[in-house]
Design an enzyme around this catalytic site. Structure first.
Site, mmCIF file in Angstrom:
data_model
loop_
_atom_site.group_PDB
_atom_site.id
_atom_site.type_symbol
_atom_site.label_atom_id
_atom_site.label_comp_id
_atom_site.label_asym_id
_atom_site.label_seq_id
_atom_site.Cartn_x
_atom_site.Cartn_y
_atom_site.Cartn_z
ATOM 1 C CB CYS A 1 -62.273 7.087 -39.458
ATOM 2 S SG CYS A 1 -62.529 6.019 -41.000
ATOM 3 C CE LYS B 1 -60.755 15.411 -45.674
ATOM 4 N NZ LYS B 1 -61.851 15.275 -46.996
ATOM 5 C CB VAL C 1 -58.517 8.009 -42.903
ATOM 6 C CG1 VAL C 1 -57.541 9.324 -42.870
ATOM 7 C CG2 VAL C 1 -59.748 8.234 -42.037
ATOM 8 C CB SER D 1 -60.994 0.043 -44.436
ATOM 9 O OG SER D 1 -62.290 -0.217 -44.722
HETATM 10 N N1 LIG Z 1 -65.002 2.917 -48.171
HETATM 11 C C1 LIG Z 1 -63.952 3.757 -47.599
HETATM 12 C C2 LIG Z 1 -64.497 4.582 -46.436
HETATM 13 C C3 LIG Z 1 -63.477 5.420 -45.692
HETATM 14 C C4 LIG Z 1 -63.958 6.972 -45.076
HETATM 15 O O1 LIG Z 1 -65.337 6.944 -45.233
HETATM 16 N N2 LIG Z 1 -63.525 7.662 -44.455
HETATM 17 C C5 LIG Z 1 -64.086 8.783 -43.725
HETATM 18 C C6 LIG Z 1 -63.796 8.945 -42.302
HETATM 19 S S1 LIG Z 1 -64.952 7.698 -41.628
HETATM 20 C C7 LIG Z 1 -63.260 9.952 -44.441
HETATM 21 O O2 LIG Z 1 -62.032 9.959 -44.654
HETATM 22 N N3 LIG Z 1 -63.817 10.872 -44.681
HETATM 23 C C8 LIG Z 1 -63.307 12.120 -45.227
HETATM 24 C C9 LIG Z 1 -64.160 12.758 -46.260
HETATM 25 O O3 LIG Z 1 -65.088 12.154 -46.920
HETATM 26 O O4 LIG Z 1 -63.921 14.161 -46.621
HETATM 27 C C10 LIG Z 1 -62.982 2.878 -46.662
HETATM 28 O O5 LIG Z 1 -63.594 1.703 -46.267
HETATM 29 O O6 LIG Z 1 -61.760 2.986 -46.586
#
Ligand SMILES: N[C@@H](CCC(=O)N[C@@H](CS)C(=O)NCC(=O)O)C(=O)O
Length: 218
Positions: A12, A39, A52, A65
């Protein structure tokens, strides 16, 4: 003080931002890797959006983030990763937002696009996005070598993971950083030398393999 936990996934880019921030701050932290395809229950309990990164310090749980990184910068002020002056802070936030709102989407769409004509359009957009960052972002914000000047900031950390993942775009779609983007090229070379990059990077082969199916390259 309570231990710092980083709930993360190596794949990620958003989590890499926060991982790099913790390293740049020189903090001790425990890294808990999550398999996003499977998960665990503890993760669903702790992550309100089931994503995450999440940072937990005792009872303090923070997600998203860009917000996590500002939280870490405020909670652990040294070394500062945001400018002090309000206007410069606003500019930093504008460019961090630009990354998520504009830059990331076209990269993603180009990698996953199946139609050749549409790929050509997106390739042009990705090149235009890079030139926009070069001329309207980096060149207007400072003389470099980092986005905001002499020191690394949260802006550098917001963008770097997405540039690392451009290895897949280069491989599958022939995207290069344009020759006239000298600031971006110099910045990438500088970022490659940082400890936080070395400790969190996956390497080109990882992304090329990881995105093979989605990029329809088989
Ligand atoms: N806007 C969020 C985006 C975080 C995000 O998209 N994380 C993804 C992995 S890159 C995630 O955890 N995806 C799991 C899911 O959506 O099921 C940030 O900046 O933290």
């Amino acid at each position: 003080m309570a231990a710092i936990e980083l709930i993360t996934a190596a794949v990620c880019p958003y989590a890499q931002r926060t991982h790099m921030t913790l390293i740049e701050k020189g903090l001790d932290f425990e890294r808990r890797e999550v398999d996003l395809a499977d998960k665990p229950a503890w993760f669903e309990e702790i992550s309100p959006r089931s994503k995450v990164p999440v940072v937990k310090i005792g009872d303090e749980v923070v997600w998203e983030s860009a917000i996590v990184n500002e939280f870490l910068d405020e909670r652990f002020p040294e070394p500062p990763l945001m400018p002090r002056a309000p206007f410069r802070r606003a500019l930093a936030r504008i460019w961090i937002d630009h990354c998520d709102a504009r830059f990331v989407g076209d990269n993603h769409d180009l990698l996953f696009e199946k139609d050749q004509a549409r790929r050509d359009e997106l390739r042009a957009r990705v090149a235009a996005n890079l030139r926009y960052i070069e001329t309207e972002g980096m060149a207007k914000l400072s003389d470099g070598p980092y986005w905001l000047g002499e020191a690394l900031s949260l802006v550098d950390l917001a963008y770097y993971p997405f540039f690392e993942r451009m290895a897949a775009l280069r491989h599958y779609r022939g995207v290069e950083i344009p020759d006239d983007c000298a600031r971006i090229r110099a910045w990438l070379a500088l970022m490659a030398e940082r400890e936080s990059t070395g400790a969190t990077m996956n390497g080109d082969a990882y992304y090329i393999e990881r995105y093979a199916k989605l990029a329809d390259a088989a």
